[in-house]
Write an enzyme that holds these catalytic residues in place. Sequence first.
Site, PDB file in Angstrom:
ATOM      1  N   CYS A 174       0.647  -1.286   0.187  1.00  0.00           N
ATOM      2  CA  CYS A 174      -0.055  -0.043   0.048  1.00  0.00           C
ATOM      3  C   CYS A 174       1.066   1.409  -0.034  1.00  0.00           C
ATOM      4  O   CYS A 174       1.291   1.788   1.013  1.00  0.00           O
ATOM      5  CB  CYS A 174      -0.943  -0.051   1.220  1.00  0.00           C
ATOM      6  SG  CYS A 174      -2.027   1.445   1.255  1.00  0.00           S
ATOM      7  N   CYS A 177      -0.619   4.422   1.965  1.00  0.00           N
ATOM      8  CA  CYS A 177      -0.343   4.067   3.329  1.00  0.00           C
ATOM      9  C   CYS A 177       1.183   4.361   3.835  1.00  0.00           C
ATOM     10  O   CYS A 177       1.404   5.263   4.732  1.00  0.00           O
ATOM     11  CB  CYS A 177      -0.563   2.784   4.022  1.00  0.00           C
ATOM     12  SG  CYS A 177      -2.281   2.153   3.307  1.00  0.00           S
ATOM     13  N   ASP A 178       1.940   3.589   3.106  1.00  0.00           N
ATOM     14  CA  ASP A 178       3.470   3.763   3.553  1.00  0.00           C
ATOM     15  C   ASP A 178       4.366   4.656   2.815  1.00  0.00           C
ATOM     16  O   ASP A 178       5.350   4.672   3.174  1.00  0.00           O
ATOM     17  CB  ASP A 178       3.859   2.304   3.682  1.00  0.00           C
ATOM     18  CG  ASP A 178       3.055   1.125   4.113  1.00  0.00           C
ATOM     19  OD1 ASP A 178       2.252   1.760   5.303  1.00  0.00           O
ATOM     20  OD2 ASP A 178       2.795   0.064   3.922  1.00  0.00           O
TER      21      ASP A 178
END
Length: 488
Positions: A174, A177-178
């Site tokens: 992701c 997200c990261d």
Amino acid sequence: MFIHKSIHKSIKTGFLFFILIAVPSCKGETAVFDVNNLIGKENLVDVLICGSGPAGLNAAIHGARSGLKTVVLEGAEPGGQLTKSSGVENYPGFSKIPGMELIDTVRKQTEDFGAEFLSDAIVGVDFSSWPYKVTTEGGLTIHAMTLIVATGSSPKMLGVPGEELYYGRGVGHCAICDGPFYKGQQVVVIGGGDSAVEEAVQLINFGVGKVIVLVRADRMRAIKSGQDRLKKEDRVQIKHNTGVIEILGDGNGVVGVKVFDKETGEYIIEAKAVFEAIGSTPNTGFLQGKAQMDERGYLKMKDRSQETTIKGVYAAGDVESNRPKQAIIASGMGCQAGIEAVKFLTEELGLDRKFMSKLKYYKGKATGQESDKDSHVVQAKEITSGEQFKKEVLDKNSGLVLVDFYTESCVICKKVSKDLEGLETDFAGKLKLFKIDAMGKDVIAVAQQYSVTQVPRLLLFKNGNILKDYSGQVPTIVDLTDLLNKNI
Ligand code: NDP
């Protein structure tokens, strides 16, 4: 095949004609669709939808718009895979819209029609009798008159050495997200499809130093405009004919990948993170042996409908194969599934309001509605400085403390944080819950101290020492509750 027993009953309460239908299911069990079965059953739902991506939401619009009790089990990732997309360009009505914004817009519309959302997921189904019995992760048993499976898909894993070891410590799926963790760093994306393009573009937008896209074939299968976009980026390098043999780390996190290509043989590419985008598998495990599916787990539909091989059970979105995976197509499938479910109840079974008003419908709390108990739920406190972290978490008398690391762009983090809130209430006086923005200016050092390079990331402390590090996994509330009970 239908076995219409052609028993048309009129009941005292109206001019209804109820049809009794017996249908063999996959295992040869026969469910009988006798509306009298509904009388006295608890927790009834007209249209139960599992999954809250574009397919689930669009199905819910049609159930709710028809005035039927429509409940959506949001699943582990509310909004599904689309929430990871930075921009959808082919959804009518929007020239370009971030996936999360599209989901929020459709969800609002769905709620306005009266659909209810539950922060829960399906774990089991019993199709041997009707209404169907559905059990959820949260321990609910719902009697569903129709079920729409829109559980989507989960990203595939590569299966090479190092992947599991470093999952959550550099290996992930992701970028939205990261990605913020890797500003200025060199990272790798594996895959040659549209998801790989998405991941690479997002990583560039988050300011990574360089993205190396590893494509195992001699060409990418992503849409041409996506490939062209990557070619224009001077911080993107695409390497074709390159397979990944191993993910390398230094014990703490990823340091590179060992690859192979026919011309050069084996060599190492340095990288701080590896984002895998190699396709996905449908989330249909809970239907194994119950509904017909192909060897990859994609559900089979009847003719050109959205009905599965089980009467009254429909499917839409990534759980059905052979359809291009696009938000608009999943939405269309959801729309059709919703309409078919409504028709089944109102036309085939002939249910009407007068009869339905006597039934015991599910009356639980939908997401966003506050019950008395919930008005006392304490929201997790935010840790905003290293000093505060030391005082609240690392003190040797601090007791049990659960720390929830997140980033602003991480959608699943929001769900996890929300799910955790109830724990502090359940363990009042025995557990403290804190949130930390892993990219927060004044707490980034805390995130770095615990090598937080993937979110959500949970750390449970007892009297200042780590009791459990949930790196690379998100525990269920049941697991967490067990662990807390054992450590009080
Ligand atoms: P795809 O199945 O389309 O692509 C998977 C990629 O991963 C392929 O390049 C494949 O290689 C490669 N791959 C598979 N297994 C391995 C492995 N073990 N090692 C190395 N590489 C591997 O998956 P996507 O997730 O990209 O897309 C799925 C669907 O979703 C597609 O229909 C896509 O169009 C859609 N989608 C659409 C988007 C959009 O419109 N914006 C965004 C994202 C997805 P090979 O080609 O050799 O098989």
